[in-house]
Design a protein around this motif. Sequence first.
Motif, PDB file in Angstrom:
ATOM      1  N   LEU A 128      43.163   4.108  42.530  1.00  0.00           N
ATOM      2  CA  LEU A 128      42.943   5.232  41.623  1.00  0.00           C
ATOM      3  C   LEU A 128      44.253   5.955  41.318  1.00  0.00           C
ATOM      4  O   LEU A 128      44.525   6.323  40.170  1.00  0.00           O
ATOM      5  N   ILE A 129      45.063   6.147  42.342  1.00  0.00           N
ATOM      6  CA  ILE A 129      46.349   6.829  42.127  1.00  0.00           C
ATOM      7  C   ILE A 129      47.290   5.936  41.330  1.00  0.00           C
ATOM      8  O   ILE A 129      48.016   6.413  40.442  1.00  0.00           O
ATOM      9  N   ASP A 130      47.292   4.634  41.611  1.00  0.00           N
ATOM     10  CA  ASP A 130      48.087   3.699  40.800  1.00  0.00           C
ATOM     11  C   ASP A 130      47.737   3.828  39.321  1.00  0.00           C
ATOM     12  O   ASP A 130      48.615   3.913  38.453  1.00  0.00           O
ATOM     13  N   ASP A 131      46.438   3.820  39.035  1.00  0.00           N
ATOM     14  CA  ASP A 131      45.995   3.852  37.642  1.00  0.00           C
ATOM     15  C   ASP A 131      46.383   5.158  36.957  1.00  0.00           C
ATOM     16  O   ASP A 131      46.808   5.158  35.787  1.00  0.00           O
ATOM     17  N   GLU A 132      46.265   6.264  37.662  1.00  0.00           N
ATOM     18  CA  GLU A 132      46.668   7.549  37.088  1.00  0.00           C
ATOM     19  C   GLU A 132      48.185   7.616  36.900  1.00  0.00           C
ATOM     20  O   GLU A 132      48.682   8.170  35.908  1.00  0.00           O
ATOM     21  N   ALA A 133      48.920   7.052  37.843  1.00  0.00           N
ATOM     22  CA  ALA A 133      50.386   7.029  37.714  1.00  0.00           C
ATOM     23  C   ALA A 133      50.808   6.189  36.507  1.00  0.00           C
ATOM     24  O   ALA A 133      51.719   6.567  35.758  1.00  0.00           O
ATOM     25  N   LYS A 134      50.131   5.060  36.305  1.00  0.00           N
ATOM     26  CA  LYS A 134      50.425   4.213  35.132  1.00  0.00           C
ATOM     27  C   LYS A 134      50.238   4.999  33.838  1.00  0.00           C
ATOM     28  O   LYS A 134      51.058   4.916  32.915  1.00  0.00           O
ATOM     29  N   LYS A 135      49.145   5.742  33.771  1.00  0.00           N
ATOM     30  CA  LYS A 135      48.860   6.526  32.559  1.00  0.00           C
ATOM     31  C   LYS A 135      49.943   7.573  32.329  1.00  0.00           C
ATOM     32  O   LYS A 135      50.422   7.759  31.199  1.00  0.00           O
ATOM     33  N   PHE A 136      50.334   8.253  33.389  1.00  0.00           N
ATOM     34  CA  PHE A 136      51.365   9.288  33.243  1.00  0.00           C
ATOM     35  C   PHE A 136      52.686   8.675  32.775  1.00  0.00           C
ATOM     36  O   PHE A 136      53.346   9.209  31.882  1.00  0.00           O
ATOM     37  N   ILE A 137      53.062   7.555  33.382  1.00  0.00           N
ATOM     38  CA  ILE A 137      54.331   6.907  33.024  1.00  0.00           C
ATOM     39  C   ILE A 137      54.289   6.383  31.591  1.00  0.00           C
ATOM     40  O   ILE A 137      55.284   6.464  30.856  1.00  0.00           O
ATOM     41  N   ALA A 138      53.140   5.866  31.173  1.00  0.00           N
ATOM     42  CA  ALA A 138      53.011   5.388  29.794  1.00  0.00           C
ATOM     43  C   ALA A 138      53.206   6.527  28.797  1.00  0.00           C
ATOM     44  O   ALA A 138      53.800   6.343  27.728  1.00  0.00           O
ATOM     45  N   GLU A 139      52.713   7.701  29.158  1.00  0.00           N
ATOM     46  CA  GLU A 139      52.842   8.872  28.288  1.00  0.00           C
ATOM     47  C   GLU A 139      54.209   9.540  28.417  1.00  0.00           C
ATOM     48  O   GLU A 139      54.651  10.244  27.490  1.00  0.00           O
ATOM     49  N   ASN A 140      54.889   9.309  29.561  1.00  0.00           N
ATOM     50  CA  ASN A 140      56.185   9.946  29.837  1.00  0.00           C
ATOM     51  C   ASN A 140      57.140   8.913  30.421  1.00  0.00           C
ATOM     52  O   ASN A 140      57.490   8.962  31.606  1.00  0.00           O
ATOM     53  N   PRO A 141      57.569   7.931  29.618  1.00  0.00           N
ATOM     54  CA  PRO A 141      58.355   6.816  30.155  1.00  0.00           C
ATOM     55  C   PRO A 141      59.707   7.214  30.749  1.00  0.00           C
ATOM     56  O   PRO A 141      60.280   6.444  31.516  1.00  0.00           O
ATOM     57  N   ASP A 142      60.191   8.408  30.410  1.00  0.00           N
ATOM     58  CA  ASP A 142      61.475   8.857  30.955  1.00  0.00           C
ATOM     59  C   ASP A 142      61.290   9.786  32.152  1.00  0.00           C
ATOM     60  O   ASP A 142      62.217  10.485  32.563  1.00  0.00           O
ATOM     61  N   CYS A 143      60.116   9.780  32.762  1.00  0.00           N
ATOM     62  CA  CYS A 143      59.806  10.745  33.822  1.00  0.00           C
ATOM     63  C   CYS A 143      60.572  10.461  35.110  1.00  0.00           C
ATOM     64  O   CYS A 143      61.192   9.407  35.287  1.00  0.00           O
ATOM     65  N   VAL A 144      60.492  11.429  36.013  1.00  0.00           N
ATOM     66  CA  VAL A 144      60.970  11.290  37.385  1.00  0.00           C
ATOM     67  C   VAL A 144      59.743  11.296  38.284  1.00  0.00           C
ATOM     68  O   VAL A 144      58.877  12.160  38.154  1.00  0.00           O
ATOM     69  N   VAL A 145      59.658  10.303  39.178  1.00  0.00           N
ATOM     70  CA  VAL A 145      58.522  10.189  40.091  1.00  0.00           C
ATOM     71  C   VAL A 145      59.015  10.414  41.507  1.00  0.00           C
ATOM     72  O   VAL A 145      60.060   9.884  41.895  1.00  0.00           O
TER      73      VAL A 145
END
Length: 272
Positions: free
Chosen positions: A69-86
């Motif tokens: 579940l966390i993987d899937d949510e992280a994927k969505k966030f990164i797709a929307e914010n490809p330049d993010c910092v994790v």
Amino acid sequence: MEKVTTQKLTNVPETMLITVWARAVETQTKNPIIIDQKAVECVEKIDYDFSKFKKSKLSQVGCSIRAKLIDDEAKKFIAENPDCVVIQLGTGLDARFDRLGRPNVTHWYDLDLPQSIETREKLLPATDQNSYLPISLFDYSWIDMVLSHKKPILIIVEGVLMYFSPDEVREFFEKIVEKIPKATILMDLLPVVLVGKAKSHDALKKVKNAEFKWGVKKAQEIEDWNPRIHVTKEYFLSDFDQKKFPMIFRFLYKIPYFYRKFNQRVLRLDIY
């Protein structure tokens, strides 16, 4: 092959071996909830008696669903914010950076206590884009580090906060809200009825001096701490892959009282 020792992993740091074992076992099942080849490799290389967890089926499945579940949510966030910092806090031996295909984000940090990072480095070497911070999550220098990039921020804290007191957890959120203008947090939430019940837990009872200290009845209680904290998504683990749960729990989760009181959850919080 020389095995990696885990002698320095005691108390709460030792719990990271439960979760890597859970993902490794799941990866090798038919129709796995999650595929984590790095977890399989880690378990093969670690000098530790993982057989003591073999009867911990509920935790094994729960950890796998939680991670997916966390993987899937992280994927969505990164797709929307490809330049993010994790940044993952209390990362243990979680190879999420690899499971997500080593995304080309601005940077990915994995943070944990020095003894945990020492073990991690032997099994999952850091890269130029994925670096490790051997500090406590309460050493808030990490906040300044992620802010310095001036990019969208994703904070992942999985399987960690339940081991700290309510005051420590609240201070953690207050510090984030105080210092970070905007961020997304992905986390899990322990049912409050399990606080203080480590000796009854199928897997944690095998680890010395680790206890559940924090949980809440309703996720919205976290919103009450500060008006800038918003629960934007909430997942109940028993809603997913029920066929993998032990039979008794498939029945119990159909009872509304048990469903509400004993379900672990995954949350997306947005700070703004």
